[in-house]
Design an enzyme around this catalytic site. Structure first.
Site, PDB file in Angstrom:
ATOM      1  CG  ASP A   1       4.666   3.304   7.576  1.00  0.00           C
ATOM      2  OD1 ASP A   1       3.840   3.451   6.645  1.00  0.00           O
ATOM      3  OD2 ASP A   1       4.363   2.761   8.652  1.00  0.00           O
ATOM      4  CG  HIS A   2       4.108  -0.067   4.528  1.00  0.00           C
ATOM      5  ND1 HIS A   2       4.123  -1.383   4.924  1.00  0.00           N
ATOM      6  CD2 HIS A   2       3.544   0.618   5.559  1.00  0.00           C
ATOM      7  CE1 HIS A   2       3.587  -1.499   6.129  1.00  0.00           C
ATOM      8  NE2 HIS A   2       3.231  -0.283   6.530  1.00  0.00           N
TER       9      HIS A   2
ATOM     10  CG  HIS B   1       3.692  -1.552  11.550  1.00  0.00           C
ATOM     11  ND1 HIS B   1       4.512  -0.455  11.574  1.00  0.00           N
ATOM     12  CD2 HIS B   1       2.871  -1.379  10.477  1.00  0.00           C
ATOM     13  CE1 HIS B   1       4.202   0.350  10.572  1.00  0.00           C
ATOM     14  NE2 HIS B   1       3.209  -0.184   9.895  1.00  0.00           N
TER      15      HIS B   1
ATOM     16  CG  HIS C   1      -0.410   0.064   2.525  1.00  0.00           C
ATOM     17  ND1 HIS C   1       0.372  -0.936   3.065  1.00  0.00           N
ATOM     18  CD2 HIS C   1      -0.517   1.017   3.503  1.00  0.00           C
ATOM     19  CE1 HIS C   1       0.728  -0.603   4.296  1.00  0.00           C
ATOM     20  NE2 HIS C   1       0.211   0.574   4.579  1.00  0.00           N
TER      21      HIS C   1
ATOM     22  CG  HIS D   1      -4.252   0.426   6.923  1.00  0.00           C
ATOM     23  ND1 HIS D   1      -4.242   1.058   8.146  1.00  0.00           N
ATOM     24  CD2 HIS D   1      -3.038   0.676   6.356  1.00  0.00           C
ATOM     25  CE1 HIS D   1      -3.079   1.680   8.306  1.00  0.00           C
ATOM     26  NE2 HIS D   1      -2.335   1.470   7.236  1.00  0.00           N
TER      27      HIS D   1
ATOM     28  CG  HIS E   1      -0.026   4.509   4.699  1.00  0.00           C
ATOM     29  ND1 HIS E   1      -0.771   3.829   5.642  1.00  0.00           N
ATOM     30  CD2 HIS E   1      -0.857   5.467   4.191  1.00  0.00           C
ATOM     31  CE1 HIS E   1      -1.997   4.350   5.699  1.00  0.00           C
ATOM     32  NE2 HIS E   1      -2.057   5.344   4.829  1.00  0.00           N
TER      33      HIS E   1
ATOM     34  CG  ASP F   1       0.212  -1.465   7.949  1.00  0.00           C
ATOM     35  OD1 ASP F   1       1.035  -2.331   8.287  1.00  0.00           O
ATOM     36  OD2 ASP F   1       0.496  -0.249   7.879  1.00  0.00           O
TER      37      ASP F   1
END
Length: 253
Positions: A60-61, A169, A56, A114, A58, A131
């Site tokens: 942080d990915h 995570h 996805h 999400h 975001h 996530d």
């Protein structure tokens, strides 16, 4: 098909995963929060990087995707429906499509909730869920609806019980504390919480888990159970409504 899977801690609490097909040596990474630890892990093993599988959009990915692409020439794979928010894709996929890493082939599941356009990569015996479904939890519903997220979790819950779940995570200890408020008498959950505390005291990851263990302990998957609905004062509620209440409680926990 034999896969070697390496967990790569990134940032403060993210995980990337290297996937290597033993016969061909083809290697992919699932998500790239930061390039440095992934590059170091590849170099220490003498592996090339052939594909980057994005779950996805975001940051942080995907923060390390462009550098890994530049340095390794890897093919970038991601959701066609979310291509406008992802790094430029070489391979745009949708639910039902397949992606090969050497001889290893995964299928794509749309697990929106999400984010809208979140996908999971499901290999035989291993699902990379980022996530969506997480160890003892699930991602916050930022873009979708509770009904959408429940539908996505239900798809994952239908996988073979021995499927290993690789989530994005290290949230498991906090998730365990919340899960105990939903089912304080769940003996399997109590044992799992103790196991998680031991692993974290040794600075070891709590992922992967197995789907069978998630089905026994994860309150978000257990929203369908009459006993869980009753414990929340929601007898007779729909599964999606029970899930929405659990998610709301976790958001405020």
């Amino acid at each position: 098909m034999t896969l070697e899977i390496v967990t790569v801690p990134c940032l403060s609490d993210n995980y990337a995963y290297l996937i290597r097909d033993d016969r061909t040596g083809a290697t992919a990474v699932v998500d790239a929060p930061h390039a440095d630890p992934i590059a170091a892990s590849l170099a220490s093993r003498g592996w090339r990087l052939d594909k980057i599988l994005i779950t996805h959009h975001h940051f942080d990915h995907i923060g390390g995707v462009e550098r890994l692409k530049r340095d390794h020439g890897a093919t970038i794979v991601g959701a066609a429906s979310d291509s406008s928010r992802l790094p430029p894709l070489d391979e745009a996929v949708s639910e039902g499509d397949s992606v090969a890493v050497g001889d290893a082939v995964c299928r794509i599941l749309d697990v929106s909730g999400h984010t809208v356009g979140h996908i999971a990569y499901v290999f035989p015996g291993a699902a990379f869920t980022a996530d969506s479904l997480m160890a003892l939890g699930c991602g916050r519903v930022f873009e979708g609806t509770a009904e959408m997220m429940w539908s996505s979790l239900s798809k994952l819950a239908a996988l073979p019980p021995d499927t290993e779940i690789y989530s994005g995570h290290e949230y498991t200890a906090a998730n365990a504390r919340f899960a105990m408020t939903v089912e304080p008498d769940n003996e399997t959950l109590k044992r799992r919480e103790a196991d998680i505390a031991r692993l974290r005291s040794e600075n070891r990851p709590t992922v992967p888990s197995t789907l069978s263990l998630e089905l026994e302990t994860n309150p978000f998957l257990r929203a369908r159970l009459d006993s869980v609905k009753a414990s929340m004062g929601m007898p007779g509620a729909s599964d999606a409504a029970a899930f929405a209440e659990i998610r709301k409680r976790k958001d405020n926990f």
